[in-house]
Design a protein around this motif. Structure first.
Motif, PDB file in Angstrom:
ATOM      1  N   MET A 288       0.839  -1.194   0.000  1.00 37.75           N
ATOM      2  CA  MET A 288       0.000   0.000   0.000  1.00 37.75           C
ATOM      3  C   MET A 288       0.876   1.246   0.000  1.00 37.75           C
ATOM      4  O   MET A 288       1.642   1.455   0.934  1.00 37.75           O
ATOM      5  N   ASN A 563      -4.283  -3.844   4.285  1.00 35.68           N
ATOM      6  CA  ASN A 563      -4.109  -4.413   2.961  1.00 35.68           C
ATOM      7  C   ASN A 563      -4.665  -5.827   2.928  1.00 35.68           C
ATOM      8  O   ASN A 563      -4.461  -6.599   3.861  1.00 35.68           O
ATOM      9  N   PHE A 580      -5.991  -5.208  -2.228  1.00 37.56           N
ATOM     10  CA  PHE A 580      -6.841  -4.060  -1.922  1.00 37.56           C
ATOM     11  C   PHE A 580      -6.193  -3.362  -0.734  1.00 37.56           C
ATOM     12  O   PHE A 580      -6.064  -3.958   0.328  1.00 37.56           O
ATOM     13  N   TYR A 582      -5.835   0.121   1.813  1.00 37.60           N
ATOM     14  CA  TYR A 582      -6.537   1.316   2.288  1.00 37.60           C
ATOM     15  C   TYR A 582      -5.685   1.988   3.349  1.00 37.60           C
ATOM     16  O   TYR A 582      -5.156   1.333   4.239  1.00 37.60           O
ATOM     17  N   SER A 584      -5.739   5.382   5.873  1.00 42.35           N
ATOM     18  CA  SER A 584      -6.484   6.539   6.342  1.00 42.35           C
ATOM     19  C   SER A 584      -5.694   7.216   7.436  1.00 42.35           C
ATOM     20  O   SER A 584      -5.366   6.605   8.449  1.00 42.35           O
ATOM     21  N   ASN A 619      -7.352   9.983   2.817  1.00 47.28           N
ATOM     22  CA  ASN A 619      -7.725   8.593   2.607  1.00 47.28           C
ATOM     23  C   ASN A 619      -7.252   8.143   1.227  1.00 47.28           C
ATOM     24  O   ASN A 619      -7.496   8.828   0.242  1.00 47.28           O
ATOM     25  N   TRP A 621      -7.148   4.704  -1.345  1.00 43.55           N
ATOM     26  CA  TRP A 621      -7.346   3.289  -1.605  1.00 43.55           C
ATOM     27  C   TRP A 621      -6.628   2.900  -2.884  1.00 43.55           C
ATOM     28  O   TRP A 621      -6.421   3.714  -3.779  1.00 43.55           O
ATOM     29  N   ASN A 622      -6.241   1.675  -2.906  1.00 45.58           N
ATOM     30  CA  ASN A 622      -5.358   1.207  -3.959  1.00 45.58           C
ATOM     31  C   ASN A 622      -5.766  -0.217  -4.318  1.00 45.58           C
ATOM     32  O   ASN A 622      -5.859  -1.070  -3.446  1.00 45.58           O
TER      33      ASN A 622
END
Lengths: 1114, 492
Positions: A288, A563, A580, A582, A584, A619, A621-622
């Motif tokens: 991430m 992740n 996936f 994230y 924050s 934030n 996301w990836n």
């Protein structure tokens, strides 16, 4: 075929009475080698199995029919491997056995006629079909391992469950199994070789290195990669994982900018590539990407910045975002430097990439780890300043030299201040001990189906300032991974959460501590209140330094990085997976500006309380879907990767300024302010790309690789949003040639590698291509409405900065790799630099953002030497040495002469340059400084931008580190020296404020003791001007103001003692270790400022931290 | 078989997912909405509200901080007042500070310290660019309410004229930038001052035709009710008043100057001369155009800077009235009476006189004063001077005496044209002091600058004395370097 094999097994279990001498899940963390002690005479086979199971935890599958055919067993062994015991038992039995993982399956030895015939035919042709299974040390199947028939191109790849099948193998051949990170395993050909357990490679060459979207090892890698593992991180009492990298990785230069907890850290991989934009590496935590600058914190406080620029801003953001990641949760940090390693990250990796991998659970019984650490930190070096007597002498001499009377405002010498006082302000204000505590606990374990790790950490640091200031962090880390029964579907979930509460004074007192006059008044009055030492008319004569501590700074930040990885093995070697991620980060900061208690009493009536608040979140996301395919082709193995990245970041920060509070105590509350004004930064960043990589490894001898990436970013206008990046690389492991195997066997490993490719940099502000009208902030609304003003000239054509990276390297191992030497040379050339193109003010603005043909070149020679000096039974000694020789050059800059940077940069010189006057000395006749003008003639007042012809490169000439690791029995000692050769500012001529020695400006006037060597009488030959209030003149802009700031620092020492096994067993611990650790213990330098690392006269230097700790495994 | 089917299904789903994500459209994935914190320049002039906000931004920026064009320590009022004989600079101010260089008439831009280019950048920078961008944006816009578009276009043209008036008077010939295109503007040469004045007059005439005949609310179209107006946006009278001044300055259009000034003076429903201590109040009847203070907690920045605290001048309060100005007040002039337009403070045994036109310098006090830009008093003096120039002496005396009467002075004793012109200049000195550099501009346009400054510069502590080339401020060095067509003013 493997599935059928399992199916058959199930069938046997269903049809017959199964004696399953087992419980369902029998898991042990014990090692693979099962030693058995057994003494039986005429025992039934069943009973023997029971006993063996008890000792080994292996299960036995056998039918009653088979037991009936068995003979009684006679055996007497002590400490023998299970396999050998079984061989002995079955020697005379009509039965046969196979070991599948931890299960022993019994079958009949008698072959059917057809089988016999088959065997006969096979024997005749001496060819066999080989099946088997590859497992790791823990017993988990290894997918995509390469299984090769030695010396042939007959090879295959294991499937998701670790099974493989090789057809038509020569009986006398052997098969070789290789996987990155494990020892190569060779085994003779059999129809069923059973489960083969690989052992983790111990050699440094074969250690796993995490790279972009994959893993490799130093042996096979073509890239220039540095690695730090959890062991090295845990040995260092640091609050930011980046600080654990200092001095340990070639090509990586790290500067801790302040000793304040949570403070900024500057990171440069192979130098500064961008003239005006961000030069931070790409940080990736468990796949991430996270921000390199804390762009949420809009109030600076005492944290200092992380160097460089924040997305095109004029300076870096406060603090370091990596301080919101708990160092003890980290398994490894890989530093990717060259194009081969970074081009697949495309537009973001121009400045290299730092991959952080957090800890994962391992198979085994539940393990509880507890680590308690406690220590102190303090400032190591006091700047030698004048004492009261010397100070007063200086002041009076100034009055005499200037023929000036002592004035009513000369509080320090006119009698207002008690001239008999002496305070060592450095000791008083920054001489305290910072408490350092770190408590960490984790629980981990798992089965073949699921592995888990949960850890929590509490970290607290106080400051060296007087008063109760601290930084507290609580963090939680978890990792969960598992697989379906057929092992095809796998998942891994990781999460790192950290909440930080940093409570500090708004002002770092270091500068005050250095500059305050030694006869300055007492801090407190006799009644215990702050002393402002008023003069007869009630005006305060100084700013009480303790009043600065009454102005608070508070930063509460929470950071979640999580992740998820899902993968599915479609066919052996073919895997599809998606990550996936994230992240924050939330930040909430408060900083008071005007606090009445901290204001001089006479100004309190006219001072309005004011404060700033900063609130924000970022934030990200990836999503990264990927397909990998591995296939053996000819005598080599082909690895393919294709994937895509979809990333989006939303940032929203608000800066509010409040005023009109009626009390100092209520300023943290917005509702207490009578007037509020605000400023918002709301932005969105989108990034999208597709990438691919092809790697072909021919028998671990010749390796070629190519990567390509097409990137799109929202930071550029349409037409420039997409760009392609690529790299090619090749390596030759020359020790695989026969000549090295035979005649030059002392060279145990040798590899030559080279790569070339492109990477980009999009570290600019969002929306820079747009022409924006912005609200005019922080004003009373004109005519009651918000007003707009143009934000700047737009240039929709701005595009990526591009860096072309060339890297050449050699890895050579001697004496069975006991000596490993890496040498690499890198040449990175950054072009298309995004710069402000200067415009005359008549256009409305003084510049417009443009890609200019300016080019920056960074070259670096890097040497890494790892040696195993002594490898005895009880005593081990390993050493590691790294050295980097960097060079940074501005190779071209069209239009430099007319740009605002004309006096900052010189073509052909480093970007980190100072243009200085040449200092000639002090005129013995007048006591004034004299310099050389451009023509070499002496002058007392050189002309700016003409006579400053001396070019001083402030980049390090070379840097590196030497690490030694010694262990004797249970005692372990590690120590690291880091060194840097560089120039820096010095404070011989005046204090860091550059106030002329002799002048008085309350709170800023003390001087380093070196000024005592001043000119006093005509004819004096000295280098320090006479004491006078007239300005210091050009000396701070001269070459005399820069001196050698090289240093060698004992960066880290870690001494630990593991308690003896007998003792541990008695208290039922798995391990127990006590340790003593220290950071920044000793510095050898000629530098005369506070600290040669941060080279600052106003920021707290990195502290010396010494801790003791206890680590227990339950 | 079942498991194989399952595998295929999983594979298909996974592949579909991969494909959907991958080929959903790269372009779309990197397209972001325009930022919500600002307005895209193309959209500013699409709505009434944002268009009004953009023009309002020009006014707000003139007083946005204590160092703005119209406010505080680096304002036209302060620096021009220092250059002339209005202010004394506190002795503790560093000799290398720009206020000191203005004060001692020692401006220089190609050595260190440097000063003189402040208003070049200060006006050509965003203010003038904003005017040009506004005129272009408004002309191109098809979506605005016609009344709003007309008013704003008038405001933009008025402001462009206003800014060029100061550029031409401070720097002489200046490049005439009338578009927002930086590519062409970057290489413009200087334009003769006469041509600049022609542009100013044209813009003001256009503005007169476009601007409302009264004060407009923040919606850009509706008028305030008579008597309760906020005089914060330029109106038709502002354009007329500035045009009167411009005609007077150009020296050949005295009749036009009289016509324009008369148009304002006769507009008695809006304008009249209040008592001295009411002139600088917010929405005073004398105000033709004022700027609203926008610094939180402050009244005007001029008040904030000029009103000295009990401790007297300091580096934070560096200016006070010069002996030359104080000496020029006639006996009995109410303007010099303590508490009217002048006030005093005694510190360390020295009495300091400071401008007291703006009186409020208390933090968080209610806002009662606005920064005056154009006022009726000046119009009487413009008309008086133009009449005198045209030898209409009795009319001129009448106008002059209007101002003198308010100051508690008897009628002027001047009877000849020359004496009357001198009397008018004197009256301008004591009436308009500390406002918008009137004294500095008057000295230069009347040709008296060398005669006056010769003694004053020496008195201000510049031992090398007055150099007549100092009457034009120097162009900033950066612009000379970046625009090869620009030539520096002589002597720098």
């Amino acid at each position: 075929m493997p599935p059928r094999y399992i199916y058959k097994l199930m069938l046997i279990m269903r049809l017959t009475t199964v004696i399953l001498i087992a419980t369902i899940l029998q898991v042990s963390a014990a090692s693979f080698a099962q030693k058995v002690t057994l003494s039986e005479k005429k025992a039934p086979l069943k009973e023997v199995f029971k006993e063996l199971r008890k000792q080994t935890h292996y299960d036995f599958i056998c039918t009653d029919e088979l037991f009936e055919t068995a003979k009684m067993v006679n055996i007497n062994v002590r400490g023998v491997e299970l396999k050998d015991v079984l061989d002995q038992i079955f020697k005379d039995q009509p039965l046969n056995y196979t070991i599948d993982e931890k299960t022993v399956v019994i079958s009949t030895k008698e072959l059917s006629f057809i089988d016999k015939a088959k065997e006969a035919v096979k024997d005749f042709f001496t060819n066999t079909d080989v099946t088997g299974r590859v497992l790791d040390e823990q017993g988990l199947p290894i997918a995509s391992a390469t299984v090769t028939v030695k010396g042939t191109s007959n090879a295959t790849i294991t499937d998701a469950a670790g099974y493989f099948h090789l057809a038509n193998v020569d009986d006398k051949a052997s098969i070789v199994i290789s996987v990155i990170g494990y020892e190569k395993m060779e085994t003779p050909v059999k129809a069923n070789v059973g489960s083969i357990r690989l052992t983790i490679a111990l050699s440094k060459l074969d250690e796993v290195q995490v790279i972009a979207y994959d893993q490799t090892s130093q042996r096979l890698s073509l890239g220039n990669i540095g690695k730090i593992s959890s062991k090295e991180i845990e040995e260092q009492p640091v609050n930011n994982p980046l600080l654990a990298l200092e001095g340990r990785v070639a090509g990586l230069f790290i500067t801790q900018n302040t000793g304040v907890p949570g403070g900024g850290v500057t990171v440069r991989i192979q130098g500064q590539n961008s003239i005006n934009q961000g030069s931070d590496p790409l940080y990736i935590v468990d796949g991430m990407p996270i921000s390199a600058q804390n762009n949420l914190l809009t109030v600076l406080g005492p944290l200092g910045t992380s160097g460089g620029r924040l997305n095109g801003g004029s300076s870096g953001a406060p603090g370091s975002p990596l301080s919101f990641l708990n160092p003890s949760d980290i398994e490894s940090i890989e530093i990717l430097k060259d194009a081969e390693a970074t081009a697949i990250y495309g537009a973001r990796a121009s400045n290299g990439a730092i991959l952080i991998t957090t800890k994962k659970g391992k198979i085994g019984q539940m393990k509880v780890d507890i680590n308690l650490q406690q220590g102190v930190g303090h400032v190591t070096h006091e700047l030698p300043m004048l004492n009261t007597q010397q100070y007063l002498q200086m002041r009076l001499e100034e009055k005499k030299n200037d023929n000036a009377a002592i004035s009513a405002t000369d509080y320090d010498i006119n009698g207002l201040w008690d001239q008999s006082r002496y305070t060592d302000w450095q000791k008083t204000l920054i001489g305290g001990n910072a408490q350092y505590s770190d408590f960490n606990g984790s629980i981990s374990g798992g089965t073949t189906a699921i592995q888990y790790l949960i850890g929590g950490t509490y970290h607290r640091e106080t400051t060296v300032f007087p008063g109760d200031f601290n930084d507290q962090k609580g963090s939680l880390h978890f990792s969960l991974s598992g697989a379906s029964t057929n092992q095809r579907f796998r998942f891994q979930l990781t999460g790192n959460f950290l909440a930080d509460n940093d409570q500090l004074p708004k002002t770092d007192l270091t500068s005050t501590a250095i500059l305050l006059e030694p006869d300055a008044p007492a801090l407190y009055k006799s009644d215990g209140t702050l002393n402002w030492e008023p003069n007869s008319s009630g005006t305060s004569t100084w700013t009480n330094p303790l009043s600065l501590l009454l102005v608070p700074f508070l930063n509460k930040t929470s950071n979640l990085i999580s992740n998820a990885l899902l993968s599915y093995n479609i066919l052996p070697g073919l895997e599809i997976k998606t990550t996936f991620g994230y992240n924050s980060m939330n930040s909430n900061a408060f900083q008071a500006q005007n606090v009445i208690a901290a204001t001089k009493p006479e100004s309190r009536l006219t001072t309005s309380r004011s404060a700033s608040y900063s609130m924000g979140y970022s934030n990200t996301w990836n999503i990264e879907p990927q397909i990998t395919y591995k296939k053996s082709i000819a005598k080599g193995v082909l690895n393919l990767l294709a994937g895509a990245t979809i990333l989006q970041n939303n940032t929203n920060t608000s800066l509010l300024s409040g005023s009109g509070y009626n009390s100092d105590d209520v300023m943290q509350s917005l509702s207490s302010a009578t007037a509020l004004s605000g400023n918002s930064v709301i932005s969105q960043y989108k990034y999208n790309s597709i990438f691919g990589r092809v790697n072909y490894n021919w028998q671990d001898s010749y390796i070629v690789e190519a990567t390509a990436r097409r990137d799109g970013t929202s930071r550029f206008g349409s037409g420039n949003q997409f760009h392609d990046f690529w790299s090619v690389g090749g390596g030759w492991i020359f020790t695989s040639e026969d000549v090295f195997k035979k005649d030059l066997s002392f060279v145990s490993f040798g590899k030559l590698k080279a790569s070339y490719g492109t990477t980009g940099n999009d570290q600019i502000a969002n929306y820079s291509y747009l022409n924006q009208y912005n609200n005019i902030n922080n004003i009373v609304a004109y005519q009651g409405i918000a007003s707009l003003a143009p934000g700047g000239l737009n240039n929709p054509n701005i595009a990526w900065e591009e860096t072309r990276k060339l890297s050449i390297g050699a890895d050579i191992g001697f004496l069975k790799d006991r000596i490993l030497l890496d040498v690499s040379y890198a040449r990175n050339s950054s072009s298309n630099e995004l710069l402000s193109y200067p415009l005359p003010a008549i256009t409305g603005f003084t510049s417009v953002f443009q890609n200019l043909g300016a080019t920056v070149q960074n070259t670096s020679w890097e040497f890494v030497l790892n040696t195993i000096n002594i490898k005895g039974k009880d005593f081990h000694w390993n050493s590691s040495f790294n050295l980097t020789i960097p060079k940074n050059t501005l190779t071209s800059y069209p239009g430099l002469a007319s740009s605002t940077l004309v006096n900052t940069y010189v073509i052909g010189q480093s970007l980190n340059l100072t243009k200085a006057y040449h200092f000639l000395g002090v005129d013995p006749a007048t006591g004034n400084y004299i310099f050389s003008d451009i023509n070499g003639n002496p002058t007392t007042s050189p002309i700016a931008n003409r006579d400053n012809y001396v070019l001083i490169d402030l980049n390090p000439k070379y840097y590196g580190g030497v690490q030694n690791s010694l262990s004797y029995k249970n005692l372990h000692l590690d120590f690291l020296f880091s060194f840097t050769k560089q120039k820096g500012p010095n404070y011989i001529y005046a204090n860091p404020q550059a106030l002329a020695p002799g002048s008085f400006f309350a709170g800023f006037s003390n001087q380093p003791i070196t000024v005592l060597n001043r000119w006093q009488n005509p004819g004096d030959m000295t280098s320090i001007k006479k004491f006078t209030t007239s300005s210091l003149g050009s000396i701070p802009s001269s070459d005399a103001y820069y001196a050698d700031a090289s240093y060698i620092r004992l960066k880290n020492v870690s001494l630990s003692y593991s308690l003896p096994d007998e003792w541990i067993k008695r208290v039922h611990f798995q391990n127990c270790r006590i340790y003593l650790q220290g950071q920044n213990l000793l510095t050898i330098t000629n530098f005369n400022g506070m600290d040669p690392e941060n080279l600052s006269g106003s920021s707290l230097p990195p502290l010396r931290v010494i801790t003791v700790g206890l680590q227990v495994g339950l | 078989m079942q498991s194989i089917n399952k595998n295929y299904r999983a594979f298909t789903i996974a592949l579909l997912l991969f494909m959907v994500i991958n080929w959903e459209g790269c372009k779309k994935l990197v397209t972001v909405d325009p930022p919500v914190t600002g307005v895209n320049s193309q959209n500013v002039y699409n709505t009434d509200a944002t268009a009004v906000a953009a023009l309002t931004g020009i006014y707000a920026n003139m007083v946005v901080s204590s160092n703005s064009l119209a406010a505080g320590a680096q304002s036209i009022s302060t620096f021009c007042g220092l250059s002339a004989d209005e202010f004394t600079l506190y002795s503790g101010v560093s000799a290398t500070s720009n206020s000191s260089l203005y004060y001692k008439n020692q401006l220089a831009v190609n050595s260190s310290p440097s000063a003189g280019g402040e208003f070049w950048g200060g006006i050509y920078g965003t203010p003038l660019y904003s005017c040009n961008a506004a005129i272009e944006g408004l002309n191109a816009s098809t979506t605005l309410t016609p009344a709003v578009k007309q008013q704003l276009l008038g405001e933009a043209k008025f402001m462009r004229a206003f800014f060029y008036f100061y550029l031409a008077n401070l720097y002489g010939d200046v490049p005439l930038v009338i578009s927002s295109n930086y590519a062409t503007n970057a290489s413009l040469p200087r334009t003769p001052k006469a041509q600049v004045y022609a542009q100013i007059i044209q813009d003001l005439k256009d503005a007169q035709g476009l601007l409302a005949d009264g004060y407009i609310k923040a919606d850009g179209q509706s008028l305030y009710a008579n008597g309760s107006e906020q005089r914060l946006r330029p109106c038709k009278s502002a354009a007329t008043a500035l045009l009167a001044r411009v005609y007077l300055y150009t020296g050949s259009n005295y009749a036009d100057a009289i016509t324009q000034a008369s148009a304002v003076i006769s507009n008695s429903s809006y304008y009249s001369l209040p008592a001295l201590n009411s002139v600088f109040l917010a929405n005073s009847k004398e105000a033709i155009w004022q700027l609203q203070p926008v610094v939180t907690g402050h009244n005007t920045e001029d008040g904030w800077l000029y009103v000295l605290p009990s401790t007297g001048p300091s580096t934070s309060y560096p200016v006070y009235l010069s002996p030359q100005l104080l000496g020029s007040f006639e006996a009995g002039d109410l303007r010099k009476v303590n508490g009217n337009w002048v006030n005093t403070v005694t510190s360390g045994g020295v009495t300091y006189y400071y401008p007291y036109k703006y009186k409020s310098a208390t933090l968080n006090a209610a806002v009662t004063e606005y920064t005056m830009v154009l006022r009726l008093g000046e119009q009487y003096l413009i008309r008086a001077e133009a009449e005198a120039q045209l030898n209409q002496l009795s009319a001129s005396i009448l106008d002059l005496n209007v101002i003198r009467t308010r100051a508690g002075l008897p009628g002027t004793t001047a009877t000849t044209q020359a004496a009357l012109l001198t009397a008018i200049q004197h009256e301008r000195q004591v009436e308009l002091f500390s406002e918008w550099g009137h004294r500095w501009l008057d000295l230069k346009r009347t040709g008296t600058v060398d005669a006056v400054m010769g003694a004053v510069t020496l008195a201000k502590g510049n031992s090398s004395g007055w150099n007549t080339q100092q009457q034009l401020y120097p162009l900033p060095l950066g612009d000379i370097q970046k625009d090869p067509a620009l030539v520096q003013n002589p002597g720098y």
